[in-house]
Design a protein around this motif. Structure first.
Motif, PDB file in Angstrom:
ATOM      1  N   LYS A 158       0.828  -1.216   0.000  1.00  0.00           N
ATOM      2  CA  LYS A 158       0.000   0.000   0.000  1.00  0.00           C
ATOM      3  C   LYS A 158       0.861   1.264   0.000  1.00  0.00           C
ATOM      4  O   LYS A 158       1.772   1.421   0.819  1.00  0.00           O
ATOM      5  N   ASP A 159       0.571   2.160  -0.955  1.00  0.00           N
ATOM      6  CA  ASP A 159       1.272   3.444  -1.095  1.00  0.00           C
ATOM      7  C   ASP A 159       2.775   3.282  -1.336  1.00  0.00           C
ATOM      8  O   ASP A 159       3.551   4.193  -1.058  1.00  0.00           O
ATOM      9  N   LYS A 160       3.185   2.127  -1.803  1.00  0.00           N
ATOM     10  CA  LYS A 160       4.598   1.942  -2.149  1.00  0.00           C
ATOM     11  C   LYS A 160       4.682   1.512  -3.618  1.00  0.00           C
ATOM     12  O   LYS A 160       3.662   1.284  -4.272  1.00  0.00           O
ATOM     13  N   THR A 161       5.912   1.411  -4.113  1.00  0.00           N
ATOM     14  CA  THR A 161       6.121   0.976  -5.488  1.00  0.00           C
ATOM     15  C   THR A 161       7.124  -0.171  -5.491  1.00  0.00           C
ATOM     16  O   THR A 161       8.114  -0.119  -4.759  1.00  0.00           O
ATOM     17  N   ILE A 162       6.845  -1.170  -6.310  1.00  0.00           N
ATOM     18  CA  ILE A 162       7.778  -2.296  -6.363  1.00  0.00           C
ATOM     19  C   ILE A 162       9.068  -1.875  -7.063  1.00  0.00           C
ATOM     20  O   ILE A 162       9.092  -0.872  -7.778  1.00  0.00           O
ATOM     21  N   SER A 163      10.114  -2.637  -6.862  1.00  0.00           N
ATOM     22  CA  SER A 163      11.415  -2.338  -7.474  1.00  0.00           C
ATOM     23  C   SER A 163      11.319  -2.383  -8.999  1.00  0.00           C
ATOM     24  O   SER A 163      10.619  -3.237  -9.552  1.00  0.00           O
ATOM     25  N   SER A 164      12.038  -1.480  -9.657  1.00  0.00           N
ATOM     26  CA  SER A 164      12.039  -1.490 -11.119  1.00  0.00           C
ATOM     27  C   SER A 164      12.865  -2.669 -11.651  1.00  0.00           C
ATOM     28  O   SER A 164      12.879  -2.945 -12.838  1.00  0.00           O
ATOM     29  N   GLU A 165      13.537  -3.379 -10.766  1.00  0.00           N
ATOM     30  CA  GLU A 165      14.358  -4.523 -11.172  1.00  0.00           C
ATOM     31  C   GLU A 165      13.557  -5.825 -11.187  1.00  0.00           C
ATOM     32  O   GLU A 165      14.109  -6.881 -11.456  1.00  0.00           O
ATOM     33  N   THR A 166      12.271  -5.750 -10.829  1.00  0.00           N
ATOM     34  CA  THR A 166      11.479  -6.985 -10.792  1.00  0.00           C
ATOM     35  C   THR A 166      10.091  -6.756 -11.382  1.00  0.00           C
ATOM     36  O   THR A 166       9.699  -5.614 -11.628  1.00  0.00           O
ATOM     37  N   ARG A 167       9.374  -7.862 -11.616  1.00  0.00           N
ATOM     38  CA  ARG A 167       7.966  -7.796 -12.019  1.00  0.00           C
ATOM     39  C   ARG A 167       7.175  -8.553 -10.971  1.00  0.00           C
ATOM     40  O   ARG A 167       7.668  -9.539 -10.428  1.00  0.00           O
ATOM     41  N   LEU A 168       5.963  -8.086 -10.729  1.00  0.00           N
ATOM     42  CA  LEU A 168       5.101  -8.768  -9.761  1.00  0.00           C
ATOM     43  C   LEU A 168       3.839  -9.237 -10.476  1.00  0.00           C
ATOM     44  O   LEU A 168       3.055  -8.424 -10.956  1.00  0.00           O
ATOM     45  N   VAL A 169       3.669 -10.557 -10.575  1.00  0.00           N
ATOM     46  CA  VAL A 169       2.473 -11.124 -11.202  1.00  0.00           C
ATOM     47  C   VAL A 169       1.583 -11.670 -10.089  1.00  0.00           C
ATOM     48  O   VAL A 169       2.044 -12.462  -9.262  1.00  0.00           O
ATOM     49  N   VAL A 170       0.339 -11.205 -10.055  1.00  0.00           N
ATOM     50  CA  VAL A 170      -0.585 -11.619  -9.000  1.00  0.00           C
ATOM     51  C   VAL A 170      -1.820 -12.246  -9.647  1.00  0.00           C
ATOM     52  O   VAL A 170      -2.478 -11.618 -10.489  1.00  0.00           O
ATOM     53  N   ILE A 171      -2.110 -13.479  -9.301  1.00  0.00           N
ATOM     54  CA  ILE A 171      -3.273 -14.169  -9.871  1.00  0.00           C
ATOM     55  C   ILE A 171      -4.117 -14.760  -8.744  1.00  0.00           C
ATOM     56  O   ILE A 171      -3.724 -15.744  -8.107  1.00  0.00           O
ATOM     57  N   PRO A 172      -5.281 -14.154  -8.466  1.00  0.00           N
ATOM     58  CA  PRO A 172      -6.138 -14.654  -7.390  1.00  0.00           C
ATOM     59  C   PRO A 172      -6.557 -16.098  -7.663  1.00  0.00           C
ATOM     60  O   PRO A 172      -6.724 -16.499  -8.813  1.00  0.00           O
ATOM     61  N   ALA A 173      -6.749 -16.864  -6.593  1.00  0.00           N
ATOM     62  CA  ALA A 173      -7.100 -18.278  -6.729  1.00  0.00           C
ATOM     63  C   ALA A 173      -8.468 -18.493  -7.355  1.00  0.00           C
ATOM     64  O   ALA A 173      -8.729 -19.544  -7.924  1.00  0.00           O
ATOM     65  N   SER A 174      -9.349 -17.499  -7.223  1.00  0.00           N
ATOM     66  CA  SER A 174     -10.689 -17.660  -7.799  1.00  0.00           C
ATOM     67  C   SER A 174     -11.295 -16.304  -8.077  1.00  0.00           C
ATOM     68  O   SER A 174     -10.809 -15.276  -7.587  1.00  0.00           O
ATOM     69  N   SER A 175     -12.378 -16.313  -8.825  1.00  0.00           N
ATOM     70  CA  SER A 175     -13.081 -15.058  -9.100  1.00  0.00           C
ATOM     71  C   SER A 175     -13.662 -14.481  -7.817  1.00  0.00           C
ATOM     72  O   SER A 175     -13.713 -13.262  -7.634  1.00  0.00           O
ATOM     73  N   LYS A 176     -14.095 -15.364  -6.929  1.00  0.00           N
ATOM     74  CA  LYS A 176     -14.618 -14.889  -5.642  1.00  0.00           C
ATOM     75  C   LYS A 176     -13.542 -14.150  -4.880  1.00  0.00           C
ATOM     76  O   LYS A 176     -13.781 -13.072  -4.306  1.00  0.00           O
ATOM     77  N   VAL A 177     -12.364 -14.734  -4.843  1.00  0.00           N
ATOM     78  CA  VAL A 177     -11.251 -14.078  -4.158  1.00  0.00           C
ATOM     79  C   VAL A 177     -10.983 -12.728  -4.824  1.00  0.00           C
ATOM     80  O   VAL A 177     -10.776 -11.711  -4.153  1.00  0.00           O
ATOM     81  N   MET A 178     -11.028 -12.695  -6.147  1.00  0.00           N
ATOM     82  CA  MET A 178     -10.738 -11.447  -6.854  1.00  0.00           C
ATOM     83  C   MET A 178     -11.770 -10.367  -6.523  1.00  0.00           C
ATOM     84  O   MET A 178     -11.419  -9.209  -6.276  1.00  0.00           O
ATOM     85  N   ALA A 183       7.042 -12.789  -0.314  1.00  0.00           N
ATOM     86  CA  ALA A 183       6.917 -12.372  -1.716  1.00  0.00           C
ATOM     87  C   ALA A 183       6.729 -10.858  -1.802  1.00  0.00           C
ATOM     88  O   ALA A 183       7.345 -10.184  -2.639  1.00  0.00           O
ATOM     89  N   ALA A 184       5.890 -10.308  -0.922  1.00  0.00           N
ATOM     90  CA  ALA A 184       5.623  -8.869  -0.929  1.00  0.00           C
ATOM     91  C   ALA A 184       6.903  -8.085  -0.626  1.00  0.00           C
ATOM     92  O   ALA A 184       7.244  -7.115  -1.328  1.00  0.00           O
ATOM     93  N   ALA A 185       7.629  -8.522   0.399  1.00  0.00           N
ATOM     94  CA  ALA A 185       8.860  -7.826   0.777  1.00  0.00           C
ATOM     95  C   ALA A 185       9.879  -7.913  -0.356  1.00  0.00           C
ATOM     96  O   ALA A 185      10.601  -6.940  -0.642  1.00  0.00           O
ATOM     97  N   THR A 186       9.903  -9.055  -1.031  1.00  0.00           N
ATOM     98  CA  THR A 186      10.848  -9.266  -2.134  1.00  0.00           C
ATOM     99  C   THR A 186      10.486  -8.395  -3.345  1.00  0.00           C
ATOM    100  O   THR A 186      11.369  -7.868  -4.031  1.00  0.00           O
ATOM    101  N   ALA A 187       9.190  -8.213  -3.584  1.00  0.00           N
ATOM    102  CA  ALA A 187       8.765  -7.370  -4.710  1.00  0.00           C
ATOM    103  C   ALA A 187       9.235  -5.929  -4.505  1.00  0.00           C
ATOM    104  O   ALA A 187       9.601  -5.236  -5.465  1.00  0.00           O
ATOM    105  N   LEU A 188       9.237  -5.478  -3.260  1.00  0.00           N
ATOM    106  CA  LEU A 188       9.622  -4.076  -2.989  1.00  0.00           C
ATOM    107  C   LEU A 188      11.099  -3.821  -3.274  1.00  0.00           C
ATOM    108  O   LEU A 188      11.478  -2.756  -3.744  1.00  0.00           O
ATOM    109  N   SER A 189      11.939  -4.808  -2.998  1.00  0.00           N
ATOM    110  CA  SER A 189      13.378  -4.583  -3.172  1.00  0.00           C
ATOM    111  C   SER A 189      13.941  -5.245  -4.428  1.00  0.00           C
ATOM    112  O   SER A 189      15.063  -4.952  -4.831  1.00  0.00           O
ATOM    113  N   GLY A 190      13.160  -6.173  -5.024  1.00  0.00           N
ATOM    114  CA  GLY A 190      13.688  -6.900  -6.185  1.00  0.00           C
ATOM    115  C   GLY A 190      14.691  -7.966  -5.780  1.00  0.00           C
ATOM    116  O   GLY A 190      15.329  -8.592  -6.625  1.00  0.00           O
ATOM    117  N   ARG A 191      14.844  -8.162  -4.466  1.00  0.00           N
ATOM    118  CA  ARG A 191      15.762  -9.175  -3.945  1.00  0.00           C
ATOM    119  C   ARG A 191      15.069  -9.912  -2.812  1.00  0.00           C
ATOM    120  O   ARG A 191      14.226  -9.326  -2.132  1.00  0.00           O
TER     121      ARG A 191
END
Ligand code: SF4
Lengths: 440, 167
Positions: A314-334, A402-410
């Motif tokens: 929330k209110d942060k940006t992921i590292s430009s050195e990585t990509r974050l792919v998020v796929i909810p387990a179901s439409s209900k979850v989404m 995974a979230a912490a890793t997305a922020l730093s790219g490491r």
């Protein structure tokens, strides 16, 4: 003589007084699930040479492994399945708009205590989260269930994992499950049923139990089982597709191995390439660059998982050195994740949202890594080539890591980005569509 | 099912998983068994599919076939003519896939450190023996029900017989 859950349920379904580990029984399951592999299964069924299903209501089909289809081959596969479903009057059919099979089955009340459920998918051990005897079978076997209703099983020995204590901050069921696999190795529970009990197990939410039993197969287990309780009964209220009668292990039954684990001793961990049992404390891998982070799959893409991710991002940006792919387990979850603002936080931070389904978990589409790229994933498998490229590496961890890793790219220790569980708990309670509960 | 087979040994380590036996990316695109055979062991041993001959035997470490339930991982080896796989243990779904496709899986931890890649060995299913230059080793008989399925050539022919479709 006191009996285990597996011995009791297999004897009951086989119509015999009692069975011993090692004996072979034939049973008719309550549910036989198949997914995108149903086209292949239907061809095997046709080879058997009967023209009608023994009982169309046993079968349950979910299209999830490549949805919507990535190309004409996948599309044709889906088309053949729809034709088969119509021809045989299969009512329990979930088309591409629902999500991952195991999740969709849970949400729609098919996973019931005291039932036998097979799936043409190895992670069918997941159903044990609800007190079912859930296990993966092969495509041919599902075709034979179509023809005869029957399936053979060897009665398994049982291993008990007794769980006490509470997790420290930043530690989750994913860490616990990986820790156990690392400890006993990929064949540590081979051919056996694994029963998770103790006060800590009974505090786990439905979502957490599913993460746990889903990973049971990665240590070779035939079945992963949590004795059902009020949490399960409440979840099934108004949702169960039929009546059910729970089955429990008898007091004093024989377990051929018992593990005692205090949750307070578990640390955040990562399973490094290329086996799930190559488990290391997150600190040992900290700083390792990850070109991609994937939060998805039947293991860890439910509402509570996306909640942690969204709160960290929330209110942060992921590292430009990585990509974050998020796929909810179901439409209900989404839908719930959208209502609660999680999708906003994730996408605003730079995440890419995919259609509910398996996504790149087994390399079909939507996030297949490039050569020499590393992915930190919340999935359950990291074998070479698993995500569709043998020149890539997959690391497994919790959604928080995974979230912490997305922020730093490491690879990053989740405890560097603490979340407020009280706030998350309140939000999740508001989510009325899928009452997926929260971290104990 | 042949009662005695003879062939060369292909040796592999522990935890050979189904993703390396038959890559997941082909599971929905490759449907023809012959074609499956061409990808057998692709991610573990690129030489395998060209050089393996009917009757050859795989000797591997523990937990052979762990990972995905994909049946192609048994079928691709069966169509290449693999006569048997010998390992101290098999993943349970792989074991089922082997039985159900008439691919004999022998549980034995004795021979793993005896025979080498390229050795010639003989397996006698009736006598329950593995024979070669380096000795003779016995293995436990198959469960009767399980043997019935293998003898029929797999679960599908077994089911056809049972349902009275085939005599
Ligand atoms: S998400 Fe992955 S592990 Fe789960 S059913 Fe789909 S492909 Fe299998």
């Amino acid at each position: 003589m006191p009996k285990t859950f597996s011995e009791k349920i297999l004897a009951k379904y086989a119509g015999v007084e009692e069975v011993e580990p090692g004996s072979i029984v034939e049973v008719i399951p309550d549910v036989a699930m198949s997914h995108d592999n149903t086209a292949a299964i239907s061809k095997t069924f046709e080879k058997i040479g009967v023209d009608k299903l023994y009982d169309p209501d046993i079968h349950l089909i979910v299209l999830d492994h490549c949805v919507p289809p990535a190309n004409a081959t996948f599309a044709e596969n889906h088309r053949q399945i729809r034709t088969f479903v119509k021809k045989h009057g299969i009512k329990n059919f979930y088309d591409i708009n629902h999500g991952i099979c195991h999740q969709v089955m849970a949400e729609n009340g098919h996973c019931l205590p005291g039932t036998i459920m097979t799936g043409s998918d190895s992670h069918s051990t997941t159903y044990g989260a609800f007190g079912a005897f859930g296990t993966g079978v092969t495509r041919s076997e599902t075709a034979v269930i179509m023809a005869t209703g029957k399936i053979w099983f060897r009665v398994p020995e049982t291993m008990r994992i007794h769980l006490t204590g509470t997790f420290k901050d930043g530690v989750y069921v994913k860490d616990l499950a990986l820790h156990i696999i690392g400890k006993i190795s990929a064949d540590g529970a081979l051919y056996r049923a694994v029963e998770y009990d103790g006060p800590a197990a009974h505090r786990f939410s439905i979502s957490e139990r599913m993460t746990l039993t889903n990973l049971a197969v990665e240590m070779g287990a035939k079945v992963g089982y949590v004795p059902p309780d009020e949490i399960v009964y409440n979840y099934l209220e108004g949702r169960a597709v039929k009546e059910y009668e729970p089955v429990f292990s008898d007091e004093g039954c024989h377990y051929d191995e018992v593990l005692e684990i205090d949750l307070g001793t578990i640390e955040p961990v990562v399973a490094a390439p290329h086996t799930v049992d190559n488990v290391k404390p997150v600190g040992e891998l900290e700083g390792e660059p990850m070109e991609q982070v994937f939060v998805g799959t039947c293991n860890n893409a439910r509402l509570d998982d996306l909640a942690v991710l969204a709160h960290v991002l929330k209110d942060k940006t992921i590292s430009s050195e990585t990509r974050l792919v998020v796929i909810p387990a179901s439409s209900k979850v989404m839908i719930d994740a959208m209502r609660l603002g999680y999708v906003d936080s994730i996408v605003s931070a730079g995440g890419t949202l995919g259609t509910p389904g398996c996504g790149p978990c087994m390399g079909n589409h939507m996030g297949v890594p490039g050569n020499n790229e590393k992915t930190l994933s919340t999935a359950n498998r990291n074998f070479k080539g698993r995500m569709g490229n043998r020149e890539s590496e997959v690391y497994l961890a919790s959604p928080h890591t995974a979230a912490a890793t997305a922020l730093s790219g490491r690879i990053t220790d989740p405890r560097n980005h603490p979340v407020d569980w009280d706030a998350i708990r309140e939000e999740l309670q508001e989510a009325t569509l899928s009452p997926v509960l929260v971290k104990a | 099912m042949e009662k005695v087979i003879k062939g060369r040994v292909w040796k592999y380590g522990d935890d050979v998983n189904t993703d390396v036996i038959f890559p997941g990316k082909y599971t929905y695109t490759v449907n023809d068994p012959e074609e499956m055979g061409k990808h057998a062991m692709e991610d573990l041993d690129p030489e395998f599919t060209d050089k393996v001959e009917p009757g050859d035997v795989i000797i591997a470490g523990k937990n052979f076939g762990c990972g995905s339930s994909r049946e192609q991982a048994a079928v691709c080896l069966k169509v290449k003519g693999v006569g048997a796989i010998i390992a101290p243990s098999f993943s349970r779904i792989y074991f089922r896939n082997g039985v159900n496709n008439g691919l004999p899986l022998i549980t034995s931890s004795e021979v793993q450190n005896v025979f080498e890649h390229g050795d010639t060995i003989e397996i006698d299913f009736e006598a329950g023996e593995i024979r070669g230059d380096k000795g003779t080793f016995s293995f436990p008989p198959f469960n009767e029900f399980v043997f019935g399925i293998m003898e029929a050539g797999g679960l599908i022919p077994y089911t056809r017989k049972r349902m009275g479709i085939d005599a």
